[in-house]
Scaffold this motif. Structure first.
Motif, PDB file in Angstrom:
ATOM      1  N   LEU A 170      11.725  25.211   3.508  1.00  0.00           N
ATOM      2  CA  LEU A 170      12.139  25.259   2.105  1.00  0.00           C
ATOM      3  C   LEU A 170      12.135  26.682   1.572  1.00  0.00           C
ATOM      4  N   VAL A 171      11.137  27.464   1.973  1.00  0.00           N
ATOM      5  CA  VAL A 171      11.066  28.856   1.518  1.00  0.00           C
ATOM      6  C   VAL A 171      12.205  29.664   2.129  1.00  0.00           C
ATOM      7  N   TYR A 172      12.451  29.492   3.420  1.00  0.00           N
ATOM      8  CA  TYR A 172      13.509  30.249   4.095  1.00  0.00           C
ATOM      9  C   TYR A 172      14.889  29.894   3.566  1.00  0.00           C
ATOM     10  N   PHE A 173      15.122  28.627   3.259  1.00  0.00           N
ATOM     11  CA  PHE A 173      16.425  28.189   2.761  1.00  0.00           C
ATOM     12  C   PHE A 173      16.634  28.529   1.286  1.00  0.00           C
ATOM     13  N   GLY A 174      15.622  29.063   0.613  1.00  0.00           N
ATOM     14  CA  GLY A 174      15.764  29.411  -0.791  1.00  0.00           C
ATOM     15  C   GLY A 174      15.711  28.221  -1.725  1.00  0.00           C
ATOM     16  N   GLU A 175      15.209  27.084  -1.251  1.00  0.00           N
ATOM     17  CA  GLU A 175      15.165  25.874  -2.066  1.00  0.00           C
ATOM     18  C   GLU A 175      13.913  25.800  -2.934  1.00  0.00           C
ATOM     19  N   HIS A 176      12.800  26.333  -2.446  1.00  0.00           N
ATOM     20  CA  HIS A 176      11.538  26.234  -3.169  1.00  0.00           C
ATOM     21  C   HIS A 176      10.701  27.483  -2.941  1.00  0.00           C
ATOM     22  N   TYR A 177       9.791  27.706  -3.873  1.00  0.00           N
ATOM     23  CA  TYR A 177       8.752  28.703  -3.677  1.00  0.00           C
ATOM     24  C   TYR A 177       7.617  28.074  -2.867  1.00  0.00           C
ATOM     25  N   PHE A 178       6.778  28.934  -2.310  1.00  0.00           N
ATOM     26  CA  PHE A 178       5.644  28.411  -1.550  1.00  0.00           C
ATOM     27  C   PHE A 178       4.687  27.638  -2.454  1.00  0.00           C
ATOM     28  N   ILE A 179       4.515  28.084  -3.679  1.00  0.00           N
ATOM     29  CA  ILE A 179       3.618  27.386  -4.591  1.00  0.00           C
ATOM     30  C   ILE A 179       4.158  25.995  -4.926  1.00  0.00           C
ATOM     31  N   ASP A 180       5.482  25.820  -4.891  1.00  0.00           N
ATOM     32  CA  ASP A 180       6.069  24.483  -5.075  1.00  0.00           C
ATOM     33  C   ASP A 180       5.609  23.540  -3.973  1.00  0.00           C
ATOM     34  N   ALA A 181       5.604  24.047  -2.739  1.00  0.00           N
ATOM     35  CA  ALA A 181       5.188  23.225  -1.607  1.00  0.00           C
ATOM     36  C   ALA A 181       3.718  22.845  -1.713  1.00  0.00           C
ATOM     37  N   VAL A 182       2.885  23.808  -2.080  1.00  0.00           N
ATOM     38  CA  VAL A 182       1.455  23.513  -2.244  1.00  0.00           C
ATOM     39  C   VAL A 182       1.249  22.468  -3.334  1.00  0.00           C
ATOM     40  N   ALA A 183       1.978  22.603  -4.443  1.00  0.00           N
ATOM     41  CA  ALA A 183       1.877  21.624  -5.525  1.00  0.00           C
ATOM     42  C   ALA A 183       2.333  20.240  -5.059  1.00  0.00           C
ATOM     43  N   GLY A 184       3.342  20.187  -4.177  1.00  0.00           N
ATOM     44  CA  GLY A 184       3.770  18.905  -3.627  1.00  0.00           C
ATOM     45  C   GLY A 184       2.695  18.248  -2.797  1.00  0.00           C
ATOM     46  N   TRP A 185       1.981  19.039  -2.015  1.00  0.00           N
ATOM     47  CA  TRP A 185       0.868  18.482  -1.225  1.00  0.00           C
ATOM     48  C   TRP A 185      -0.238  17.949  -2.130  1.00  0.00           C
ATOM     49  N   GLN A 199       0.829  -1.206   0.000  1.00  0.00           N
ATOM     50  CA  GLN A 199       0.000   0.000   0.000  1.00  0.00           C
ATOM     51  C   GLN A 199       0.864   1.256   0.000  1.00  0.00           C
ATOM     52  N   TYR A 200       1.884   1.261   0.835  1.00  0.00           N
ATOM     53  CA  TYR A 200       2.773   2.431   0.883  1.00  0.00           C
ATOM     54  C   TYR A 200       3.577   2.558  -0.410  1.00  0.00           C
ATOM     55  N   LEU A 201       4.026   1.432  -0.954  1.00  0.00           N
ATOM     56  CA  LEU A 201       4.830   1.460  -2.171  1.00  0.00           C
ATOM     57  C   LEU A 201       4.040   2.047  -3.336  1.00  0.00           C
ATOM     58  N   ARG A 202       2.755   1.727  -3.440  1.00  0.00           N
ATOM     59  CA  ARG A 202       1.934   2.297  -4.516  1.00  0.00           C
ATOM     60  C   ARG A 202       1.880   3.812  -4.401  1.00  0.00           C
ATOM     61  N   ARG A 203       1.667   4.324  -3.213  1.00  0.00           N
ATOM     62  CA  ARG A 203       1.537   5.765  -3.026  1.00  0.00           C
ATOM     63  C   ARG A 203       2.881   6.468  -3.223  1.00  0.00           C
ATOM     64  N   PHE A 204       3.937   5.855  -2.744  1.00  0.00           N
ATOM     65  CA  PHE A 204       5.270   6.429  -2.903  1.00  0.00           C
ATOM     66  C   PHE A 204       5.689   6.449  -4.375  1.00  0.00           C
ATOM     67  N   GLY A 205       5.481   5.323  -5.066  1.00  0.00           N
ATOM     68  CA  GLY A 205       5.861   5.251  -6.466  1.00  0.00           C
ATOM     69  C   GLY A 205       5.064   6.211  -7.338  1.00  0.00           C
ATOM     70  N   LEU A 206       3.762   6.303  -7.106  1.00  0.00           N
ATOM     71  CA  LEU A 206       2.944   7.244  -7.875  1.00  0.00           C
ATOM     72  C   LEU A 206       3.388   8.684  -7.632  1.00  0.00           C
ATOM     73  N   THR A 207       3.744   8.995  -6.391  1.00  0.00           N
ATOM     74  CA  THR A 207       4.223  10.345  -6.089  1.00  0.00           C
ATOM     75  C   THR A 207       5.470  10.673  -6.903  1.00  0.00           C
ATOM     76  N   LEU A 208       6.405   9.737  -6.972  1.00  0.00           N
ATOM     77  CA  LEU A 208       7.636   9.968  -7.743  1.00  0.00           C
ATOM     78  C   LEU A 208       7.351  10.130  -9.228  1.00  0.00           C
ATOM     79  N   TYR A 209       6.510   9.255  -9.776  1.00  0.00           N
ATOM     80  CA  TYR A 209       6.297   9.269 -11.217  1.00  0.00           C
ATOM     81  C   TYR A 209       5.511  10.495 -11.676  1.00  0.00           C
ATOM     82  N   ILE A 210       4.508  10.900 -10.905  1.00  0.00           N
ATOM     83  CA  ILE A 210       3.764  12.103 -11.278  1.00  0.00           C
ATOM     84  C   ILE A 210       4.675  13.323 -11.187  1.00  0.00           C
ATOM     85  N   ALA A 211       5.548  13.349 -10.175  1.00  0.00           N
ATOM     86  CA  ALA A 211       6.493  14.462 -10.049  1.00  0.00           C
ATOM     87  C   ALA A 211       7.430  14.524 -11.250  1.00  0.00           C
ATOM     88  N   VAL A 212       7.922  13.375 -11.692  1.00  0.00           N
ATOM     89  CA  VAL A 212       8.819  13.352 -12.848  1.00  0.00           C
ATOM     90  C   VAL A 212       8.111  13.882 -14.089  1.00  0.00           C
TER      91      VAL A 212
END
Length: 359
Positions: free
Chosen positions: A304-319, A197-210
């Motif tokens: 992530l925003v404070y460290f300059g790694e991502h925009y806030f909209i990046d984080a929302v898109a990740g969720w 169950q976890y592997l399906r969710r983890f794998g889908l997360t990676l592939y959609i991100a790619v």
């Protein structure tokens, strides 16, 4: 005499039904004492093997922690899969050969997921598509009423001396390389159904991100600022580890930056995986008890925003990415008649699944 005749003339079927009885003979008596053996009660041999597996996994955990402190986190994919292979192998010590083969097949499936992800992510960096520098900062400024959150946070909180929140942020940031991977090893040892169950969710997360990285390569804030599109934004991710005298972990960031796709910023997998692991670990809790744990992905987004790694909209898109992957996996499990964790918006706990023998 009647009772003796009845016991002597017992039918053969009754004798066959008692074939599984353990029958020790006492030397001082001519009688046989029969004790039924329950198939659910583990034998002394299986209990000893379970103790051996626990001891080996404890030693494995100690060796892994020692390796992290000496050489840093294993970011290289080959090292990650090698550590997982050792964990999978230790979990099969003393088990039947059929379970060993199943574990080997599961590990090969995990390797395939990572290989496809790595090659796809590399392809996203080599297709030559133009990198977007302007859309994401514009969206952030629209959300925050004209302010750039990366610039705002570093202007107000970044100091010459390392602050306590720098240390906390560095720790939170590095959990991305540990927490999402831990269930891939531990769940396979204890509960294969939950592992799938976890592997399906983890794998889908990676592939959609790619897929998003291929379609929309975008620069992170520090790169956008370096190119002159925004005000200066420093990349300060690893500064907290120097205060803790964990320079090997700080060097891990340098190694990772050298091999990762720098324009894979949208969506943020750091933010998405923080939500994924939170939802997974709290999947059996009602929402009123789950809510406090959801602060973790929020803290990750702020970091992530404070460290300059991502925009806030990046984080929302990740969720949103993780929620999409979770619902796709849930739909597929229900369609195939497979066991599934409780719905994200349900109040009850997950149905009890049949667990493989524990370590």
């Amino acid at each position: 005499s009647t009772s003796r005749r009845c016991s002597c003339d017992a039918p053969s079927s009754s004798r066959r039904s008692n074939a599984r009885l353990r029958a020790p003979r006492f030397p001082w008596s001519g009688h046989i004492v029969s004790t039924p053996v329950s198939p659910d009660v583990p034998t002394d041999s299986s209990a000893r093997w379970a103790d051996v597996r626990r001891a080996l996994l404890v030693a494995y955990s100690v060796a892994l922690v020692w390796s992290i402190f000496v050489w840093g986190l294993p970011i290289d994919r080959l090292l990650v899969l090698s550590w997982m292979a050792v964990a999978f192998g230790l979990g099969t010590v003393g088990r039947p050969f059929a379970e060993v083969k199943q574990t080997a097949r599961d590990w090969c499936a995990l390797v395939a997921i990572y290989i496809v992800y790595d090659y796809s992510r590399g392809m996203a960096d080599q297709l030559g598509r133009p990198v977007n520098y302007t859309w994401l900062p514009r969206i952030d400024r629209f959300i925050f009423l004209g302010r750039d959150p990366n610039v705002f946070m570093q202007w107000h909180f970044l100091r010459t001396e390392v602050q306590w929140y720098d240390v906390v942020g560095s720790i939170v940031y590095m959990t991305h390389f540990v927490l999402p991977v831990v269930p891939l090893a531990l769940l396979r040892v204890r509960n294969r159904t939950a592992w799938l169950q976890y592997l399906r969710r983890f794998g889908l997360t990676l592939y959609i991100a790619v897929a998003c990285f291929i379609v929309f390569p975008s620069a992170p804030p520090w790169m956008t600022a370096k190119a002159g599109y925004t005000q200066p934004v420093a990349r300060i991710t690893g500064r907290g580890w120097w205060v803790l005298h964990l320079k090997t972990i700080s060097k891990t960031l340098d190694r990772g930056a050298a091999v990762m796709n720098s324009v894979a910023a949208m969506p943020s997998l750091h933010s998405g995986c923080a939500l994924l692991i939170t939802l997974w670990l709290t999947r059996n809790l009602p929402w009123r008890k789950r809510a406090p744990f959801l602060l973790f992905p929020v803290i990750m987004a702020v970091t992530l925003v404070y460290f300059g790694e991502h925009y806030f909209i990046d984080a929302v898109a990740g969720w949103l990415l993780v929620l999409t992957a979770w619902h796709i996996a849930e739909w597929w499990e229900k369609r195939k008649g497979l066991e599934s964790p409780p719905s994200l918006f349900s109040r009850g706990s997950a149905p009890r699944t049949e667990q493989t023998p524990t370590a």
